[in-house]
Design a protein around this motif. Structure first.
Motif, PDB file in Angstrom:
ATOM      1  N   ALA A  11       0.812  -1.210   0.000  1.00 53.14           N
ATOM      2  CA  ALA A  11       0.000   0.000   0.000  1.00 53.14           C
ATOM      3  C   ALA A  11       0.847   1.263   0.000  1.00 53.14           C
ATOM      4  O   ALA A  11       0.550   2.230  -0.718  1.00 53.14           O
ATOM      5  CB  ALA A  11      -0.920  -0.006   1.216  1.00 53.14           C
ATOM      6  N   VAL A  12       1.885   1.283   0.811  1.00 49.64           N
ATOM      7  CA  VAL A  12       2.749   2.467   0.942  1.00 49.64           C
ATOM      8  C   VAL A  12       4.212   2.022   0.908  1.00 49.64           C
ATOM      9  O   VAL A  12       4.903   2.063   1.928  1.00 49.64           O
ATOM     10  CB  VAL A  12       2.435   3.247   2.242  1.00 49.64           C
ATOM     11  CG1 VAL A  12       1.177   4.073   2.088  1.00 49.64           C
ATOM     12  CG2 VAL A  12       2.291   2.307   3.440  1.00 49.64           C
ATOM     13  N   PRO A  13       4.698   1.586  -0.254  1.00 54.02           N
ATOM     14  CA  PRO A  13       6.069   1.055  -0.317  1.00 54.02           C
ATOM     15  C   PRO A  13       7.136   2.057   0.088  1.00 54.02           C
ATOM     16  O   PRO A  13       8.205   1.664   0.561  1.00 54.02           O
ATOM     17  CB  PRO A  13       6.217   0.649  -1.792  1.00 54.02           C
ATOM     18  CG  PRO A  13       5.172   1.434  -2.524  1.00 54.02           C
ATOM     19  CD  PRO A  13       4.032   1.578  -1.564  1.00 54.02           C
ATOM     20  N   ASP A  14       6.845   3.348  -0.070  1.00 52.65           N
ATOM     21  CA  ASP A  14       7.850   4.351   0.302  1.00 52.65           C
ATOM     22  C   ASP A  14       7.948   4.540   1.809  1.00 52.65           C
ATOM     23  O   ASP A  14       8.925   5.123   2.305  1.00 52.65           O
ATOM     24  CB  ASP A  14       7.537   5.684  -0.367  1.00 52.65           C
ATOM     25  CG  ASP A  14       6.145   6.193  -0.039  1.00 52.65           C
ATOM     26  OD1 ASP A  14       5.239   5.353   0.126  1.00 52.65           O
ATOM     27  OD2 ASP A  14       5.966   7.414   0.051  1.00 52.65           O
ATOM     28  N   LEU A  15       6.943   4.051   2.565  1.00 61.35           N
ATOM     29  CA  LEU A  15       6.964   4.197   4.015  1.00 61.35           C
ATOM     30  C   LEU A  15       7.346   2.903   4.728  1.00 61.35           C
ATOM     31  O   LEU A  15       7.543   2.904   5.937  1.00 61.35           O
ATOM     32  CB  LEU A  15       5.593   4.649   4.527  1.00 61.35           C
ATOM     33  CG  LEU A  15       5.103   6.024   4.088  1.00 61.35           C
ATOM     34  CD1 LEU A  15       3.714   6.300   4.663  1.00 61.35           C
ATOM     35  CD2 LEU A  15       6.074   7.119   4.512  1.00 61.35           C
ATOM     36  N   CYS A  16       7.422   1.817   3.981  1.00 63.00           N
ATOM     37  CA  CYS A  16       7.635   0.515   4.611  1.00 63.00           C
ATOM     38  C   CYS A  16       8.989  -0.059   4.212  1.00 63.00           C
ATOM     39  O   CYS A  16       9.806   0.603   3.578  1.00 63.00           O
ATOM     40  CB  CYS A  16       6.492  -0.430   4.228  1.00 63.00           C
ATOM     41  SG  CYS A  16       6.140  -1.677   5.492  1.00 63.00           S
ATOM     42  N   TRP A  17       9.237  -1.305   4.573  1.00 60.75           N
ATOM     43  CA  TRP A  17      10.545  -1.919   4.398  1.00 60.75           C
ATOM     44  C   TRP A  17      10.382  -3.432   4.316  1.00 60.75           C
ATOM     45  O   TRP A  17       9.301  -3.989   4.556  1.00 60.75           O
ATOM     46  CB  TRP A  17      11.449  -1.566   5.597  1.00 60.75           C
ATOM     47  CG  TRP A  17      10.721  -1.690   6.887  1.00 60.75           C
ATOM     48  CD1 TRP A  17      10.464  -2.818   7.598  1.00 60.75           C
ATOM     49  CD2 TRP A  17      10.077  -0.625   7.600  1.00 60.75           C
ATOM     50  NE1 TRP A  17       9.717  -2.537   8.700  1.00 60.75           N
ATOM     51  CE2 TRP A  17       9.460  -1.194   8.738  1.00 60.75           C
ATOM     52  CE3 TRP A  17       9.971   0.759   7.391  1.00 60.75           C
ATOM     53  CZ2 TRP A  17       8.742  -0.434   9.656  1.00 60.75           C
ATOM     54  CZ3 TRP A  17       9.262   1.509   8.308  1.00 60.75           C
ATOM     55  CH2 TRP A  17       8.661   0.913   9.431  1.00 60.75           C
ATOM     56  N   ALA A  18      11.465  -4.092   3.987  1.00 64.31           N
ATOM     57  CA  ALA A  18      11.472  -5.551   4.003  1.00 64.31           C
ATOM     58  C   ALA A  18      11.446  -6.040   5.449  1.00 64.31           C
ATOM     59  O   ALA A  18      11.691  -5.273   6.391  1.00 64.31           O
ATOM     60  CB  ALA A  18      12.700  -6.085   3.284  1.00 64.31           C
ATOM     61  N   ALA A  19      11.158  -7.326   5.638  1.00 69.33           N
ATOM     62  CA  ALA A  19      10.999  -7.872   6.988  1.00 69.33           C
ATOM     63  C   ALA A  19      12.300  -7.836   7.782  1.00 69.33           C
ATOM     64  O   ALA A  19      13.371  -8.133   7.250  1.00 69.33           O
ATOM     65  CB  ALA A  19      10.485  -9.302   6.915  1.00 69.33           C
ATOM     66  N   PRO A  20      12.214  -7.480   9.059  1.00 74.47           N
ATOM     67  CA  PRO A  20      13.381  -7.559   9.950  1.00 74.47           C
ATOM     68  C   PRO A  20      13.575  -8.979  10.458  1.00 74.47           C
ATOM     69  O   PRO A  20      12.769  -9.871  10.168  1.00 74.47           O
ATOM     70  CB  PRO A  20      13.007  -6.614  11.084  1.00 74.47           C
ATOM     71  CG  PRO A  20      11.520  -6.672  11.126  1.00 74.47           C
ATOM     72  CD  PRO A  20      11.048  -6.893   9.715  1.00 74.47           C
TER      73      PRO A  20
END
Length: 589
Positions: A357-366
């Protein structure tokens, strides 16, 4: 509209925060066990006098406790009211029942009424992770428990202090059912001391501004937090998004447990449905409802870190009770792995939905595991019993803006790994190495951070080893074309040369160790973000120089050709290799 000017509101808000921060520090500095004093596995907060809603929480408290302590305070208040229990100044309730808005039995909560001019104005509460509450194995992290009683002593809200006097009978019951009781009494007094500090500081704040003004300010803080969270949610495109994550196993049945999240965003509200997740499990990886909901709150708060934390923060987030799944544990389901491990898989599933939905605000899994490892036995040097509880960091996922951090704390916590020098002083162990887990970060345009690798040797006596970790079956998910991070690994090496690898990969308990035996742990790296073939060759070369990856990894994962003699990238060779790899991937797709 608030009639209090903004400057006064800001001062009161910071004042409430400072009260909680001082409680955090007092608790940490006075605690006996390294789990609290060094690892900082604790939290303190202020809660509404009638509803138990969160007003303020310490900045250095465990994030997963943000929602859970609100739920536990609400459950305790309901318990007190239903039974008509009289509450007086100086009373302190102690409880750890996971089904009463909690996590697991090792997270022990204290609740104290705050009286101002003869009336209850608010409640103070704190949570401390006790290294042991009894149960099948030292630390309570039993990987084969099939009922809650096997995990340790479970307490409803009971008055451990009555009008500032400790109840010796209640205390004797508790200390008779836990290991290393002399350490627990120190932690109990530390928890009480933190609440006492809060009482003094909040009294000073009310004396300065008046109870009515502070009360009105707290209501305004809640309103504004809800408004800001709704504004942030409004930036997410309307729609339905799905995400999932998997727990390695429940410790009994060696099959993965699925967490499936359906997130529906409409206007300024978020709705979450977890009903397609796996059914309740036999082992300790069930999650109580409070922990499940808190993990979702926490995941959303990760995306919007500027929203202040209080009950208003959660108002626009709606979570359907996941009845019939392992994320809605009811008595007598065991739950020791819920807060430390399952909650992180819940966050991971939410991130998997949000990144769409918001790839610029999120990240890959830690890395998504606390790496719970405990060792219990008798120290021959000091002629006394001990319980060592250790947690460790892992890699963060890469994002649009940069590589993931290496050796970061867990998704749902901010607890630090205790200094190895401190653990070696407390317990008969030796850390033979503590270093980065090389090659563990998932490849990507922005690679995942690296996990850690350490080996602990038993220096004397006999001991029992137990651990509940995760991501041993599959690594943290990559995003936007990035690859997964490396998996968790655990190997026990006996002094006669034999090795033992747990059948459940990341979970086992009660393994006998003797002097000279060692256990080695590799924690997961974070997932990569973006196409690895788009990573700057100079960054890949630097990673190879730092020995994060090998020259062979650079070519296989990133398409970067590095001259082994000069250690520099061959740009022409890199361009040719990447073109070939992209052509092969297009053909296979």
């Amino acid at each position: 509209m608030s009639t209090i000017d903004d400057v006064t509101l800001a001062v009161i808000q910071n004042g409430l925060q400072q009260v909680c921060n001082e409680m955090d520090l007092a608790f940490q500095r006075a605690a006996f066990s390294p789990t609290i004093s060094e690892t900082m596995d604790r939290s303190d907060g202020i809660y509404h006098r009638d509803t138990g809603d969160l007003i303020a929480q310490g900045e250095w408290g465990m994030p997963i406790f943000v929602g859970c302590m609100q739920f536990s305070t609400q459950a305790a208040l309901a318990y007190i009211q239903e039974r008509g229990i009289e509450v007086r100044p100086g009373d302190v309730f102690m409880f750890n029942d996971p089904y009463m808005g909690g996590t697991h039995v090792m997270d022990v909560k204290f609740l104290r009424p705050f009286f101002y001019k003869g009336q209850i104005f608010a409640w103070f509460s704190n949570t401390g992770h006790w290294p042991d509450c009894g149960g099948m194995v030292p630390s309570g992290f039993s990987s084969t428990a099939t009922e809650i009683e096997q995990e340790g002593l479970r307490l409803p809200p009971v008055k451990i202090f009555k009008e500032d006097e400790i109840d010796e009978e209640i205390l004797s019951i508790v200390l008779s059912n836990v290991r290393v009781s002399e350490e627990r009494i120190g932690d109990i007094k530390a928890q009480i001391g933190a609440l006492t500090i809060g009482d003094r500081r909040l009294t000073e704040l009310l004396d300065r501004y008046g109870a009515d003004t502070v009360d009105s300010a707290m209501a305004e803080f809640r309103t504004r937090a809800a408004q800001l969270m709704r504004a942030r949610i409004g930036t997410i495109p309307d729609g339905t998004y799905e995400g999932e994550a998997f727990v390695d196993s429940d410790g009994i049945d060696d099959r993965p447990l699925r967490i499936h999240v359906t997130m529906r965003k409409t206007g300024t509200e978020l709705h979450f449905d977890l009903s397609q997740s796996s059914p309740p499990c036999a082992g300790p990886m069930n999650s109580v409802l409070a922990t499940t909901k808190s993990a979702i709150y926490l995941a959303v708060k990760h995306i919007f870190p500027d929203v202040p934390i209080n009950a208003g923060t959660f108002e626009p987030i709606h979570i359907a009770d996941p009845d019939g799944t392992f994320l809605y544990a009811e008595y007598p389901r065991p739950v020791s792995g819920c807060a430390a491990e399952v909650s992180q898989r819940v966050c991971e599933a939410v991130f998997d939905a949000l990144v769409k939905a918001v790839p610029d605000l999120c990240w890959a899994a830690p890395a998504g595991t606390v790496g719970n490892l405990s060792l219990g036995g008798r120290d021959p040097r000091r002629d006394r019993h001990y319980v060592m509880y250790n947690l460790s960091g892992g890699g963060y996922g890469g994002s649009l803006y940069g590589d993931g951090m290496s050796n970061g704390c867990s998704t749902t916590g901010n607890a630090a790994t205790a200094p190895v020098e401190v653990l070696e002083q407390y317990y008969p162990i030796l850390f033979e190495h503590y270093r980065l887990h090389e090659r563990s970060g998932g490849p990507g345009k922005r690679r995942g951070g690296l996990g850690v690798n350490y080996r602990v040797r038993l220096r004397g006596g006999n001991a029992k080893l137990s651990f509940i970790m995760d991501h041993g079956r599959s690594g943290p998910l990559g995003a936007a074309g990035g690859a997964d991070g490396a998996v968790n690994r655990i190997v026990l090496s006996y002094k006669d040369g034999r090795q033992y690898i747990p059948r459940h990969l990341s979970k086992d308990q009660g393994i006998s160790m003797t002097e000279g035996d060692s256990v080695e742990v590799w924690t997961p790296g974070g997932g990569g973000y973006g196409n690895p073939l788009e990573r700057d060759p100079a960054s890949v070369t630097r990673d190879v120089f730092l020995e994060y990856y090998t020259i062979e990894d650079a070519a296989k994962d990133y398409g970067v050709v590095i001259d082994p003699e000069s250690g520099t990238a061959d740009l022409a060779g890199t361009a040719a290799l990447r073109a070939q790899m992209m052509k092969e991937r297009a053909a296979s797709a």
